[in-house]
Write a protein that holds these residues in place. Sequence first.
Motif, PDB file in Angstrom:
ATOM      1  N   ALA A 277       0.735  -0.892  -0.206  1.00  0.00           N
ATOM      2  CA  ALA A 277       0.017   0.457   0.447  1.00  0.00           C
ATOM      3  C   ALA A 277       0.959   1.078   0.001  1.00  0.00           C
ATOM      4  O   ALA A 277       0.586   2.178  -0.439  1.00  0.00           O
ATOM      5  N   ILE A 278       1.612   1.266   1.098  1.00  0.00           N
ATOM      6  CA  ILE A 278       2.868   2.846   1.305  1.00  0.00           C
ATOM      7  C   ILE A 278       4.384   2.746   0.815  1.00  0.00           C
ATOM      8  O   ILE A 278       5.010   3.957   0.679  1.00  0.00           O
ATOM      9  N   GLY A 279       4.934   0.941  -0.228  1.00  0.00           N
ATOM     10  CA  GLY A 279       5.954   1.453  -0.577  1.00  0.00           C
ATOM     11  C   GLY A 279       6.427   0.202   0.941  1.00  0.00           C
ATOM     12  O   GLY A 279       6.443   0.495   1.943  1.00  0.00           O
ATOM     13  N   GLU A 280       7.890   0.148   1.022  1.00  0.00           N
ATOM     14  CA  GLU A 280       8.982  -0.079   1.928  1.00  0.00           C
ATOM     15  C   GLU A 280       8.556   0.420   3.614  1.00  0.00           C
ATOM     16  O   GLU A 280       9.557   1.118   3.160  1.00  0.00           O
ATOM     17  N   LEU A 281       8.866  -0.252   4.520  1.00  0.00           N
ATOM     18  CA  LEU A 281       8.125   0.588   5.591  1.00  0.00           C
ATOM     19  C   LEU A 281       9.845   1.302   6.287  1.00  0.00           C
ATOM     20  O   LEU A 281       9.388   1.857   6.828  1.00  0.00           O
ATOM     21  N   ALA A 282      10.672   0.594   5.902  1.00  0.00           N
ATOM     22  CA  ALA A 282      11.641   1.057   6.773  1.00  0.00           C
ATOM     23  C   ALA A 282      12.139   2.496   6.415  1.00  0.00           C
ATOM     24  O   ALA A 282      12.652   3.073   6.403  1.00  0.00           O
ATOM     25  N   ALA A 283      11.536   3.446   5.212  1.00  0.00           N
ATOM     26  CA  ALA A 283      11.347   3.981   4.741  1.00  0.00           C
ATOM     27  C   ALA A 283      10.394   5.008   4.313  1.00  0.00           C
ATOM     28  O   ALA A 283      10.761   6.412   3.643  1.00  0.00           O
ATOM     29  N   ALA A 284       9.246   4.967   4.833  1.00  0.00           N
ATOM     30  CA  ALA A 284       8.041   5.279   4.217  1.00  0.00           C
ATOM     31  C   ALA A 284       8.265   6.033   4.512  1.00  0.00           C
ATOM     32  O   ALA A 284       7.463   6.790   6.094  1.00  0.00           O
ATOM     33  N   PRO A 285       7.594   7.737   4.335  1.00  0.00           N
ATOM     34  CA  PRO A 285       7.305   8.759   5.235  1.00  0.00           C
ATOM     35  C   PRO A 285       5.949   8.837   6.264  1.00  0.00           C
ATOM     36  O   PRO A 285       5.370   8.582   5.821  1.00  0.00           O
ATOM     37  N   ARG A 286       6.237   9.763   7.376  1.00  0.00           N
ATOM     38  CA  ARG A 286       4.988   9.806   7.874  1.00  0.00           C
ATOM     39  C   ARG A 286       3.489  10.140   7.811  1.00  0.00           C
ATOM     40  O   ARG A 286       2.278   9.388   8.042  1.00  0.00           O
ATOM     41  N   ALA A 287       3.150  11.036   6.499  1.00  0.00           N
ATOM     42  CA  ALA A 287       2.761  11.110   5.781  1.00  0.00           C
ATOM     43  C   ALA A 287       1.680   9.830   5.401  1.00  0.00           C
ATOM     44  O   ALA A 287       0.675  10.100   4.805  1.00  0.00           O
ATOM     45  N   LYS A 288       3.043   8.716   4.410  1.00  0.00           N
ATOM     46  CA  LYS A 288       2.794   7.714   3.691  1.00  0.00           C
ATOM     47  C   LYS A 288       1.720   7.068   5.197  1.00  0.00           C
ATOM     48  O   LYS A 288       0.463   6.151   4.345  1.00  0.00           O
ATOM     49  N   VAL A 289       2.477   6.591   6.001  1.00  0.00           N
ATOM     50  CA  VAL A 289       1.637   5.488   6.804  1.00  0.00           C
ATOM     51  C   VAL A 289       0.929   6.381   7.524  1.00  0.00           C
ATOM     52  O   VAL A 289       0.039   5.631   7.844  1.00  0.00           O
ATOM     53  N   ALA A 290       0.520   7.584   7.752  1.00  0.00           N
ATOM     54  CA  ALA A 290      -0.989   7.765   7.468  1.00  0.00           C
ATOM     55  C   ALA A 290      -1.556   8.023   6.891  1.00  0.00           C
ATOM     56  O   ALA A 290      -2.940   7.478   6.987  1.00  0.00           O
ATOM     57  N   GLN A 291      -1.696   7.579   5.597  1.00  0.00           N
ATOM     58  CA  GLN A 291      -2.296   7.636   4.716  1.00  0.00           C
ATOM     59  C   GLN A 291      -2.902   5.592   4.600  1.00  0.00           C
ATOM     60  O   GLN A 291      -3.982   4.795   4.290  1.00  0.00           O
ATOM     61  N   LEU A 292      -2.680   4.916   5.721  1.00  0.00           N
ATOM     62  CA  LEU A 292      -3.037   3.187   5.689  1.00  0.00           C
ATOM     63  C   LEU A 292      -4.536   3.362   6.514  1.00  0.00           C
ATOM     64  O   LEU A 292      -4.756   2.401   6.208  1.00  0.00           O
ATOM     65  N   ALA A 293      -4.760   4.661   7.369  1.00  0.00           N
ATOM     66  CA  ALA A 293      -6.098   4.735   7.606  1.00  0.00           C
ATOM     67  C   ALA A 293      -7.154   4.665   7.013  1.00  0.00           C
ATOM     68  O   ALA A 293      -7.582   3.727   7.852  1.00  0.00           O
ATOM     69  N   GLY A 294      -6.568   4.466   5.535  1.00  0.00           N
ATOM     70  CA  GLY A 294      -7.755   4.747   4.665  1.00  0.00           C
ATOM     71  C   GLY A 294      -7.679   3.620   4.362  1.00  0.00           C
ATOM     72  O   GLY A 294      -9.228   3.288   3.563  1.00  0.00           O
ATOM     73  N   ALA A 295      -6.579   3.090   3.489  1.00  0.00           N
ATOM     74  CA  ALA A 295      -6.990   1.293   3.091  1.00  0.00           C
ATOM     75  C   ALA A 295      -7.401   0.698   4.043  1.00  0.00           C
ATOM     76  O   ALA A 295      -7.853  -0.339   3.553  1.00  0.00           O
ATOM     77  N   TRP A 296      -7.251   0.976   5.233  1.00  0.00           N
ATOM     78  CA  TRP A 296      -7.971  -0.270   6.229  1.00  0.00           C
ATOM     79  C   TRP A 296      -9.225   0.585   7.235  1.00  0.00           C
ATOM     80  O   TRP A 296     -10.169  -0.291   7.914  1.00  0.00           O
TER      81      TRP A 296
END
Length: 293
Positions: free
Chosen positions: A36-55
């Motif tokens: 959903a957001i790419g490699e977790l070790a490098a994912a910026p905070r804004a990308k991580v926040a997008q998981l709320a919508g995906a879930w």
Amino acid sequence: MSAATDAFLDMLASERGAAANTLAAYARDLAQAEDAIGELAAAPRAKVAQLAGAWAALAPSTVARKASALRQFFGFALDEGWRDDDPSGALPAPRTRRPLPKVLGHEAVEALFATAEREAEGNKPDAVRLLALIELLYGSGLRASELVALPLGAVPRDAPFLTVTGKGGQARMVPVSTRAAEALVRWRAVRPAGQSRFLFPSRGKSGHLTRVRLFQLVKALAVRAGLDPAGVSPHVLRHAFATHLLEGGADLRVLQTLLGHADIATTQIYTHVDAARLVELVNSRHPLGNRKP
């Protein structure tokens, strides 16, 4: 999956002794997040926040599980120096209420065992095996995975205990009731000879009975006993073991040891089950229980 998530899973297996099913669940959740957001070790905070919508369409308990897996990964990544920040705060934190486990009543348990005992009277191997299986589920509170994987050596001939390997490879001793011991003696007398080292071997193989097959056997027994199979399973019998012991006055710490819970908070769910039973008893039996205020 990325090399970082692979390393995290290796750490869970080697340092925390995570079980195979636990590792598979973590691997699935991490892989889906990276899709959903790419490699977790490098994912910026804004990308991580997008998981709320995906879930958004998922159940709160599923979101909580996925978020927990990612929080642990991000903590690991921070320790390893792969990230200089922890974006876990951007993950959704749904409120979940742990459901009370299903529990069989005493009458249902008696019906289940009466059927199993009647069917085992002719000493047919399959019937005797099923009796031994449910005696250990309800009499010793074993997990399905622990039960089917019991080696022959786990049943000592001179002591009323089983040596069980539980979650995370942790070994514990569990008592075997007189009834269960008798069922095991009967089973070992008719158990097919072969090369399998397991107490409950699979047919024609060196492996053991599967959890899926155990589940099917218990469901089918419930039907023959006149019970709703939706409310009967190996795990429900384990819950019944715990709840009925607590009703009989067992200490919570003792119950924790018997069940193999690492955290007593997991065992405390049974105090809620017992409390719910007491409230129901008062409402149904007390003279004022059914009177409207």
